[in-house]
Design an enzyme around this catalytic site. Sequence first.
Site, mmCIF file in Angstrom:
data_model
loop_
_atom_site.group_PDB
_atom_site.id
_atom_site.type_symbol
_atom_site.label_atom_id
_atom_site.label_comp_id
_atom_site.label_asym_id
_atom_site.label_seq_id
_atom_site.Cartn_x
_atom_site.Cartn_y
_atom_site.Cartn_z
ATOM 1 N N ASN A 40 25.005 -13.635 15.290
ATOM 2 C CA ASN A 40 25.044 -14.924 14.584
ATOM 3 C C ASN A 40 26.390 -15.632 14.686
ATOM 4 O O ASN A 40 26.465 -16.842 14.511
ATOM 5 C CB ASN A 40 24.622 -14.732 13.132
ATOM 6 C CG ASN A 40 23.113 -14.608 13.065
ATOM 7 O OD1 ASN A 40 22.397 -15.496 13.509
ATOM 8 N ND2 ASN A 40 22.626 -13.487 12.574
ATOM 9 N N HIS A 93 20.305 -4.489 12.161
ATOM 10 C CA HIS A 93 19.942 -5.909 12.249
ATOM 11 C C HIS A 93 18.905 -6.135 13.346
ATOM 12 O O HIS A 93 19.237 -6.205 14.530
ATOM 13 C CB HIS A 93 21.226 -6.719 12.513
ATOM 14 C CG HIS A 93 21.035 -8.187 12.536
ATOM 15 N ND1 HIS A 93 21.875 -9.047 13.213
ATOM 16 C CD2 HIS A 93 20.090 -8.978 11.956
ATOM 17 C CE1 HIS A 93 21.465 -10.278 13.053
ATOM 18 N NE2 HIS A 93 20.386 -10.275 12.299
ATOM 19 N N SER A 113 22.072 -10.655 8.149
ATOM 20 C CA SER A 113 22.464 -11.368 9.368
ATOM 21 C C SER A 113 23.964 -11.572 9.443
ATOM 22 O O SER A 113 24.478 -11.925 10.496
ATOM 23 C CB SER A 113 21.816 -12.762 9.381
ATOM 24 O OG SER A 113 20.434 -12.662 9.315
HETATM 25 N N1 NAD Z 1 14.788 -14.956 9.682
HETATM 26 C C1 NAD Z 1 15.384 -14.398 10.708
HETATM 27 O O1 NAD Z 1 15.223 -14.825 11.864
HETATM 28 C C2 NAD Z 1 16.267 -13.189 10.500
HETATM 29 C C3 NAD Z 1 16.665 -12.449 11.617
HETATM 30 C C4 NAD Z 1 17.442 -11.301 11.418
HETATM 31 C C5 NAD Z 1 17.830 -10.942 10.136
HETATM 32 N N2 NAD Z 1 17.431 -11.712 9.064
HETATM 33 C C6 NAD Z 1 17.842 -11.274 7.718
HETATM 34 O O2 NAD Z 1 16.768 -10.558 7.133
HETATM 35 C C7 NAD Z 1 16.778 -10.758 5.711
HETATM 36 C C8 NAD Z 1 15.443 -11.324 5.270
HETATM 37 O O3 NAD Z 1 15.217 -12.553 5.953
HETATM 38 P P1 NAD Z 1 13.752 -13.197 6.047
HETATM 39 O O4 NAD Z 1 13.829 -14.238 7.104
HETATM 40 O O5 NAD Z 1 12.725 -12.115 6.125
HETATM 41 O O6 NAD Z 1 13.667 -13.916 4.616
HETATM 42 P P2 NAD Z 1 12.356 -14.376 3.808
HETATM 43 O O7 NAD Z 1 12.803 -15.510 2.961
HETATM 44 O O8 NAD Z 1 11.216 -14.575 4.752
HETATM 45 O O9 NAD Z 1 11.990 -13.093 2.911
HETATM 46 C C9 NAD Z 1 12.834 -12.569 1.922
HETATM 47 C C10 NAD Z 1 11.965 -11.751 0.974
HETATM 48 O O10 NAD Z 1 12.825 -11.025 0.087
HETATM 49 C C11 NAD Z 1 12.144 -10.943 -1.155
HETATM 50 N N3 NAD Z 1 13.082 -10.571 -2.220
HETATM 51 C C12 NAD Z 1 14.010 -11.344 -2.841
HETATM 52 N N4 NAD Z 1 14.652 -10.612 -3.779
HETATM 53 C C13 NAD Z 1 14.132 -9.354 -3.735
HETATM 54 C C14 NAD Z 1 14.386 -8.154 -4.459
HETATM 55 N N5 NAD Z 1 15.299 -8.093 -5.426
HETATM 56 N N6 NAD Z 1 13.650 -7.055 -4.152
HETATM 57 C C15 NAD Z 1 12.706 -7.107 -3.204
HETATM 58 N N7 NAD Z 1 12.433 -8.219 -2.473
HETATM 59 C C16 NAD Z 1 13.138 -9.329 -2.744
HETATM 60 C C17 NAD Z 1 11.533 -12.340 -1.333
HETATM 61 O O11 NAD Z 1 10.495 -12.345 -2.298
HETATM 62 C C18 NAD Z 1 11.029 -12.610 0.094
HETATM 63 O O12 NAD Z 1 9.693 -12.179 0.262
HETATM 64 C C19 NAD Z 1 17.978 -11.651 5.409
HETATM 65 O O13 NAD Z 1 19.086 -10.855 5.103
HETATM 66 C C20 NAD Z 1 18.184 -12.375 6.739
HETATM 67 O O14 NAD Z 1 19.506 -12.839 6.912
HETATM 68 C C21 NAD Z 1 16.649 -12.812 9.210
#
Ligand code: NAD
Length: 294
Positions: A188, A138, A117
């Site tokens: 963001n 993204h 993000s």
């Molecule tokens: N939540 C949102 O609205 C949103 C929107 C756009 C982008 N993002 C981005 O997407 C990414 C993920 O966000 P999310 O909301 O899905 O987070 P989340 O917390 O729901 O999921 C993250 C996942 O990554 C896994 N993980 C951690 N370390 C790991 C590794 N070494 N190998 C494999 N898996 C691993 C965790 O076990 C978890 O299941 C982040 O970079 C976030 O900034 C989030």
Amino acid sequence: MNISVIGAGQMGAGIAQVFATGGHQVSLVDINQTALDRGIATIGNSLDRIVKKERITEAEKAAALANITGFTDMGAGTQEADLVIEAATENVDLKLKIFAQLASLAPAAAPLATNTSSISITRIAAATDRPDKVIGMHFMNPVPVMKLVEVIRGYATSDETTELVMNLSRELGKVPVEVNDYPGFVANRILMPMINEAITTLFEGVAGVAEIDTVMKLGMAHPMGPLQLADYIGLDTCLAILEVMKDGFGRAHFQPCPLLVNMVMAGKLGRKSGEGFYDYSGGGKELVVSGSFV
Ligand SMILES: NC(=O)c1ccc[n+]([C@@H]2O[C@H](COP(=O)([O-])OP(=O)(O)OC[C@H]3O[C@@H](n4cnc5c(N)ncnc54)[C@H](O)[C@@H]3O)[C@@H](O)[C@H]2O)c1
């Protein structure tokens, strides 16, 4: 194509779903077996809702699910990848580690995209053997619904890699928008200061959770209030994004509200932990009095 998605959280599961529905083979990788199982279950539930709306058939749902294979080992889950999309936790050290590993695990020709993000694509690319093939892809949350893909070019990202990701996004029915690589990119950089200000408005006692969200929904025609949206994104992710922008720009403008910091320390991460500004433990959205965190 063979698409490897790293991280089976809310974003990774959504990304896996749209590629699998689009006929691609998806390897979904998470270090945590429980998170992987939850991610695959979430995809099943999401596809069920789409079947109910008669947008896909039961057979199409079954075909999409059959296109997804889960892995807890990143080597096994990326060895045949034509494209890797990383969607693990928003943490710079973690992403640098994952991309350094991907450099030796994924086929040399495979572009490595990140769904970060806010974190510098150029910095992530420098951890790999192929900075020209590293790019920001993204997606927005929820991935199956939201049309936008913010495509971020790092300093060394090639035209070829950019074109591939732009075309693939269009093929999935999304609208890609190309932007340059500065902290928080466009989405963001604009959204998070608003969410942070909504939290500060609550923190300073100007209005309650429901009042703030109602003002922004009915007054500004936002589909969700900023506090509900923060819960939806994940308060840990919101905090991590603000920290990246604060460090990257050195401006107090991005200083996270102390209430946000406290809530994350207390494990109140929003929808994914069952409670944030609202309580989701009963399935629905109940208001939480967050005064106890102030
Ligand atoms: N939540 C949102 O609205 C949103 C929107 C756009 C982008 N993002 C981005 O997407 C990414 C993920 O966000 P999310 O909301 O899905 O987070 P989340 O917390 O729901 O999921 C993250 C996942 O990554 C896994 N993980 C951690 N370390 C790991 C590794 N070494 N190998 C494999 N898996 C691993 C965790 O076990 C978890 O299941 C982040 O970079 C976030 O900034 C989030």
